[in-house]
Design an enzyme around this catalytic site. Sequence first.
Site, PDB file in Angstrom:
ATOM      1  N   ARG A   1      32.551 -60.564  15.648  1.00  0.00           N
ATOM      2  CA  ARG A   1      31.127 -60.336  15.917  1.00  0.00           C
ATOM      3  C   ARG A   1      30.925 -58.881  16.340  1.00  0.00           C
ATOM      4  NH1 ARG A   1      29.891 -61.946  20.816  1.00  0.00           N
ATOM      5  NH2 ARG A   1      30.454 -64.117  20.454  1.00  0.00           N
TER       6      ARG A   1
ATOM      7  N   TYR B   1       5.554 -52.913   6.288  1.00  0.00           N
ATOM      8  CA  TYR B   1       6.125 -54.126   5.733  1.00  0.00           C
ATOM      9  C   TYR B   1       5.637 -55.349   6.524  1.00  0.00           C
ATOM     10  CZ  TYR B   1       9.680 -57.626   4.680  1.00  0.00           C
ATOM     11  OH  TYR B   1      10.317 -58.778   4.345  1.00  0.00           O
TER      12      TYR B   1
ATOM     13  N   ASP C   1      11.555 -46.255   9.563  1.00  0.00           N
ATOM     14  CA  ASP C   1      12.008 -47.204   8.541  1.00  0.00           C
ATOM     15  C   ASP C   1      12.090 -46.420   7.231  1.00  0.00           C
ATOM     16  OD1 ASP C   1      12.311 -49.139   6.566  1.00  0.00           O
ATOM     17  OD2 ASP C   1      10.965 -50.583   7.528  1.00  0.00           O
TER      18      ASP C   1
ATOM     19  N   LYS D   1      17.744 -53.237  -0.101  1.00  0.00           N
ATOM     20  CA  LYS D   1      16.955 -52.541  -1.120  1.00  0.00           C
ATOM     21  C   LYS D   1      17.785 -51.466  -1.837  1.00  0.00           C
ATOM     22  CE  LYS D   1      14.047 -55.326   0.794  1.00  0.00           C
ATOM     23  NZ  LYS D   1      13.108 -54.961   1.843  1.00  0.00           N
TER      24      LYS D   1
HETATM   25  C1  LIG Z   1      12.610 -55.469   3.068  1.00  0.00           C
HETATM   26  C2  LIG Z   1      12.138 -54.545   4.119  1.00  0.00           C
HETATM   27  C3  LIG Z   1      12.436 -54.763   5.464  1.00  0.00           C
HETATM   28  C4  LIG Z   1      13.185 -55.999   5.946  1.00  0.00           C
HETATM   29  O1  LIG Z   1      14.493 -56.032   5.497  1.00  0.00           O
HETATM   30  P1  LIG Z   1      15.281 -57.411   5.144  1.00  0.00           P
HETATM   31  O2  LIG Z   1      16.595 -56.923   4.684  1.00  0.00           O
HETATM   32  O3  LIG Z   1      14.496 -58.124   4.099  1.00  0.00           O
HETATM   33  O4  LIG Z   1      15.340 -58.196   6.419  1.00  0.00           O
HETATM   34  C5  LIG Z   1      11.998 -53.834   6.386  1.00  0.00           C
HETATM   35  N1  LIG Z   1      11.288 -52.756   6.014  1.00  0.00           N
HETATM   36  C6  LIG Z   1      10.977 -52.514   4.728  1.00  0.00           C
HETATM   37  C7  LIG Z   1      10.192 -51.295   4.377  1.00  0.00           C
HETATM   38  C8  LIG Z   1      11.376 -53.399   3.744  1.00  0.00           C
HETATM   39  O5  LIG Z   1      11.046 -53.168   2.469  1.00  0.00           O
END
Ligand SMILES: *Cc1c(COP(=O)(O)O)cnc(C)c1O
Length: 357
Positions: free
Chosen positions: A25, A77, A149, A174
């Site tokens: 962990r 998001y 982000d 992504k």
């Molecule tokens: C998809 C996404 C998230 C969340 O990520 P997950 O891997 O789906 O939990 C956060 N911010 C943005 C801009 C995203 O596109």
Amino acid sequence: MPPVFHTSTYAQKAPNEHQGYDYARVGNPTRTALEKLIAGLENADECACFASGCAAMDAIMKAMRPGDHVIASDDLYGGSYRLFTQVFEPYGIDFTFADMTDPANVSSAIRAETKMIWIETPTNPLLRIADIQAIAGIAKENGIRTAVDNTFASPYLQQPLDLGADMVMHSTTKYLGGHSDVIGGAVATSNKEVMEQLRFQVKTTGGVPGPMDCYLVLRGIKTLHVRMERSVQNAEKIARYLDEHPKTGQVFYPGLSSHRQHQLAKTQMSGFGAMVSFSLKEDTLASATRFMSNTKIFTLAESLGGVESLISHPASMTHGSIPAEVRRKTGLKDSLIRLSIGIEDVDDLIEDLKQAF
Ligand SMILES: *Cc1c(COP(=O)(O)O)cnc(C)c1O
């Protein structure tokens, strides 16, 4: 190639005498390889990886205490909005959602209790741009942390720490993963105090990625630069095609000279990204729904950043958890269509859009 360490524990020489790893962990060598790689890409000293982007945001926000105040982008998001308003607000953390296209809106939202500024740029799904350097400057003057982000841009196009941000967060699901085959998250920082808090969360709340997931993201990152180059090139052509099409209404893409923050995007990013949103001239939900059901190469699906192109309906999919009146206030119409441009032959993609019109 980095081995995939499928283990939950590690043999120790003597009690309290381990060789860097005691329990999985807390740490795993495959995860460490990924953390070092992402730290390098973001010009950060360190990185902590998580089981998803949402788990990464959750760990960041747990540094907040009841009474603390956070300023976040108003176009962001849907999952971030849900986490902030439905998990952290009930624990007594206060959020203000501000239009960050003007740094003055951030300044005027600052209170004595403000502890963090959460920037998403380019924003999801309206592709608005926030001036990271200006906002990080305002934050520093006020002793506030900034988190960016960076999922939409990827470190290939934008490096927030170099612009003064304290931490950068990714949904590695992504562009970093890049193949729509894994869920993951990461936070990179050179701030020792921030990293200590994140490591504490990793150890204590355990939202960690498995070794195979780390391996998949490691493998994805090997081609990040090649995929980004091609996706951005395709997106620029598609944005121009849509912009000139008589049946489109508005096209949202920072690479278009008509985009309100085109100049800022040009200086802050080394490319305009591969996300394009648009509305139809016949601006109704019914015609947008028809369009989204008619594409053949663009798959109707949530998510983004994979090698294959996706089409999605933010109002009911990625942003469905944001109340309709809040969506409308930020300008997210129910008829908006969002594209994640992949690496296919751009003529095939344009042909697909043409027949969907
Ligand atoms: C998809 C996404 C998230 C969340 O990520 P997950 O891997 O789906 O939990 C956060 N911010 C943005 C801009 C995203 O596109």
